[in-house]
Design a protein around this motif. Structure first.
Motif, PDB file in Angstrom:
ATOM      1  N   GLU A 181     -45.854   4.415  -9.145  1.00  0.00           N
ATOM      2  CA  GLU A 181     -45.901   3.222  -8.220  1.00  0.00           C
ATOM      3  C   GLU A 181     -47.371   3.587  -7.454  1.00  0.00           C
ATOM      4  N   ASP A 204     -40.738  -5.468 -12.108  1.00  0.00           N
ATOM      5  CA  ASP A 204     -40.457  -4.651 -13.490  1.00  0.00           C
ATOM      6  C   ASP A 204     -39.329  -5.027 -14.064  1.00  0.00           C
ATOM      7  N   GLU A 253     -50.245   2.573  -9.879  1.00  0.00           N
ATOM      8  CA  GLU A 253     -50.237   1.223 -10.116  1.00  0.00           C
ATOM      9  C   GLU A 253     -50.850   0.406  -8.876  1.00  0.00           C
TER      10      GLU A 253
END
Length: 281
Positions: A186, A62, A189
């Protein structure tokens, strides 16, 4: 409708099979390197002069958002490490690479990261143009479902004549999953990346429909006979079927390994560099 999709699919399958493979495969000859700084990942691809994959590295990261590097040192570190691994695998010395930029953003953003990583930028190209060149497209739309945006590019006579980025992509799919399942971002994802059952599709179908609606508006006046999809989100289980269902009068083509299409296209556009044999070990 003519394109090189069958040949490119073969290259993509070969690239996918060697992602993050550090086993030694010494190579001597001209080679080309492409570095793709994506919103969700950074990829480095090495090809021979005939665009056959030699090495492929991917790290989820990221460090880029909407075409802007938000973790400069992190991006440089990842690029340097991927170059080091490719050199060790192939026994070569990489001095230059091609990179890319999303249409409408400053190409110097990507160039600065590559140069700060100790690599000369041989050339630079916008992402949809690289895909159009690799596929040999003359009249089509290229839709890149990226981490932060959905980019739509219209190709006419082999050139990009219109390019638009919309603020919806893989990041927004993850947010929807996080909200629906009450998960941290997270974990959502990871759920998105690992799903192979269609469970995710039932939740994100409205997001896909919204993406398709945006694309439909952008291409309406140009009437391309086909849409070529790229980007990791296209690989989600059921994504292809759901997106294609939104277009009854246009062919929607999704490559075999959409996650690697843009990096492969960037590398294919690179200027070839002669291999320099180096000791490995």
């Amino acid at each position: 409708m003519n394109s090189n999709i069958a040949a490119v699919n073969t290259l993509l399958i070969a690239a996918a099979a060697m992602v993050n493979d550090d086993s030694v495969a010494l190579y001597s000859g001209p080679f080309k390197v492409g570095i793709d700084l994506g919103t969700a990942d950074i990829q480095t691809v090495v090809l021979d002069a005939n665009n056959q994959p030699l090495a492929c590295y991917l790290e989820w990261a990221d460090v880029v958002r909407d075409g802007v590097v938000v973790d400069y040192h992190g991006a440089c570190r990842i690029v340097r490490e991927q170059i080091r691994r490719a050199e060790a695998r192939l026994g070569i010395n990489i001095q230059q690479a091609c990179t890319s930029f999303p249409p409408g953003t400053d190409p110097r953003i990507s160039i600065n990261v590559i140069e700060s990583s100790g690599i000369e930028v041989s050339n630079v190209i916008d992402e949809p143009s690289s895909v159009a060149a690799l596929l040999g497209l003359q009249h089509a739309a290229v839709v890149d479902i990226g981490g932060g945006t959905t980019g739509t590019a219209i190709i006419e006579k082999g050139k990009v004549v219109k390019s638009v980025d919309d603020p919806t992509g893989g990041h927004h799919i993850t947010l929807v999953l996080a909200g629906y399942h009450a998960l941290p971002y997270e974990e959502a994802e990871l759920l998105k990346r690992r799903d192979n059952s269609g469970e995710v599709l039932s939740v994100i179908q409205p997001v896909i429909a919204k993406m398709a609606d945006l694309v439909r508006g952008h291409i309406a006046e140009h009437r391309p006979p086909a849409i070529y999809l790229t980007g990791g989100s296209c690989s989600l289980h059921g994504f292809a079927t759901a997106f294609t269902a939104e277009f009854s009068d246009i062919d929607v083509i999704i490559p075999s390994q959409a996650l690697y299409l843009t990096p492969l296209a960037i590398a294919a556009f690179a200027i070839a560099e002669n291999a320099r044999q180096a000791s490995v070990g």
